[in-house]
Scaffold this motif. Structure first.
Motif, PDB file in Angstrom:
ATOM      1  N   PRO A  27     -46.403 -24.761 -23.426  1.00 38.31           N
ATOM      2  CA  PRO A  27     -47.512 -25.669 -23.753  1.00 38.31           C
ATOM      3  C   PRO A  27     -48.683 -24.984 -24.479  1.00 38.31           C
ATOM      4  O   PRO A  27     -49.468 -25.645 -25.147  1.00 38.31           O
ATOM      5  CB  PRO A  27     -47.981 -26.189 -22.392  1.00 38.31           C
ATOM      6  N   LEU A  28     -48.778 -23.671 -24.344  1.00 37.57           N
ATOM      7  CA  LEU A  28     -49.864 -22.943 -25.001  1.00 37.57           C
ATOM      8  C   LEU A  28     -49.570 -22.597 -26.456  1.00 37.57           C
ATOM      9  O   LEU A  28     -50.415 -22.022 -27.138  1.00 37.57           O
ATOM     10  CB  LEU A  28     -50.160 -21.643 -24.246  1.00 37.57           C
ATOM     11  N   GLN A  29     -48.393 -22.948 -26.957  1.00 38.67           N
ATOM     12  CA  GLN A  29     -48.022 -22.560 -28.312  1.00 38.67           C
ATOM     13  C   GLN A  29     -49.022 -23.085 -29.355  1.00 38.67           C
ATOM     14  O   GLN A  29     -49.431 -22.352 -30.244  1.00 38.67           O
ATOM     15  CB  GLN A  29     -46.619 -23.039 -28.652  1.00 38.67           C
ATOM     16  N   GLY A  30     -49.425 -24.322 -29.237  1.00 37.52           N
ATOM     17  CA  GLY A  30     -50.384 -24.884 -30.181  1.00 37.52           C
ATOM     18  C   GLY A  30     -51.715 -24.161 -30.139  1.00 37.52           C
ATOM     19  O   GLY A  30     -52.324 -23.880 -31.185  1.00 37.52           O
ATOM     20  N   PHE A  31     -52.177 -23.842 -28.945  1.00 36.33           N
ATOM     21  CA  PHE A  31     -53.439 -23.126 -28.803  1.00 36.33           C
ATOM     22  C   PHE A  31     -53.352 -21.730 -29.416  1.00 36.33           C
ATOM     23  O   PHE A  31     -54.266 -21.291 -30.124  1.00 36.33           O
ATOM     24  CB  PHE A  31     -53.847 -23.035 -27.332  1.00 36.33           C
ATOM     25  N   LEU A  32     -52.244 -21.031 -29.178  1.00 32.63           N
ATOM     26  CA  LEU A  32     -52.076 -19.701 -29.760  1.00 32.63           C
ATOM     27  C   LEU A  32     -52.007 -19.773 -31.284  1.00 32.63           C
ATOM     28  O   LEU A  32     -52.594 -18.941 -31.975  1.00 32.63           O
ATOM     29  CB  LEU A  32     -50.832 -19.022 -29.198  1.00 32.63           C
ATOM     30  N   ASN A  33     -51.310 -20.774 -31.812  1.00 27.75           N
ATOM     31  CA  ASN A  33     -51.263 -20.948 -33.267  1.00 27.75           C
ATOM     32  C   ASN A  33     -52.655 -21.197 -33.825  1.00 27.75           C
ATOM     33  O   ASN A  33     -53.021 -20.676 -34.871  1.00 27.75           O
ATOM     34  CB  ASN A  33     -50.325 -22.091 -33.652  1.00 27.75           C
TER      35      ASN A  33
END
Length: 130
Positions: A88-94
């Motif tokens: 779920p954190l992929q978007g935030f990391l991107n």
């Protein structure tokens, strides 16, 4: 007659030296330009590596979990926990990777402004950021 001969030789030598200096100057400019382009290309490559690296790290644990499932074994709880946290954190990391160059440029131009205010100014694109 010999004086004119030496004057002519000196003129030729001066012309040759001028051409050599012009060539060196042009070559130095070309090298500086290549270094500048190379530096920009390197920054873009590093930015791309951040995106690819975060992708691999995020999906590594999900892949390990799927391999356990395919093998018919229960995947360990730590793997499940990391998988459930990172995906779920992929978007935030991107987003963090995407905003990093702008933030670094802003902070370089405004060294007296703190991190959080810089982040806010970059995100809101305030007048100071332009």
């Amino acid at each position: 007659d010999t004086k004119s001969h030496y004057k002519e030789k000196n003129k030729d030598r001066q012309k040759r030296d001028d051409k050599a200096e012009q060539f060196r100057s042009t070559k130095q400019h070309s090298i500086k330009r290549k270094i500048k382009i190379s530096s920009k290309s390197k920054k873009i490559a590093i930015q791309g590596l951040f995106f690819v690296g975060s992708f691999f790290i995020i999906w590594l644990f999900a892949t390990i979990s799927r391999i356990f499932n395919l093998a018919g074994a229960a995947d360990p709880f730590p793997i499940q926990l990391i998988d459930a946290t990172l995906v779920p954190l992929q978007g935030f990391l991107n987003f963090c990777i995407y905003i990093k160059p702008r933030l670094m440029t802003y902070r370089r131009k405004n060294p007296t402004i703190g991190f959080w205010r810089s982040l806010r100014n970059v995100l809101l694109n305030t007048e100071q950021n332009r």
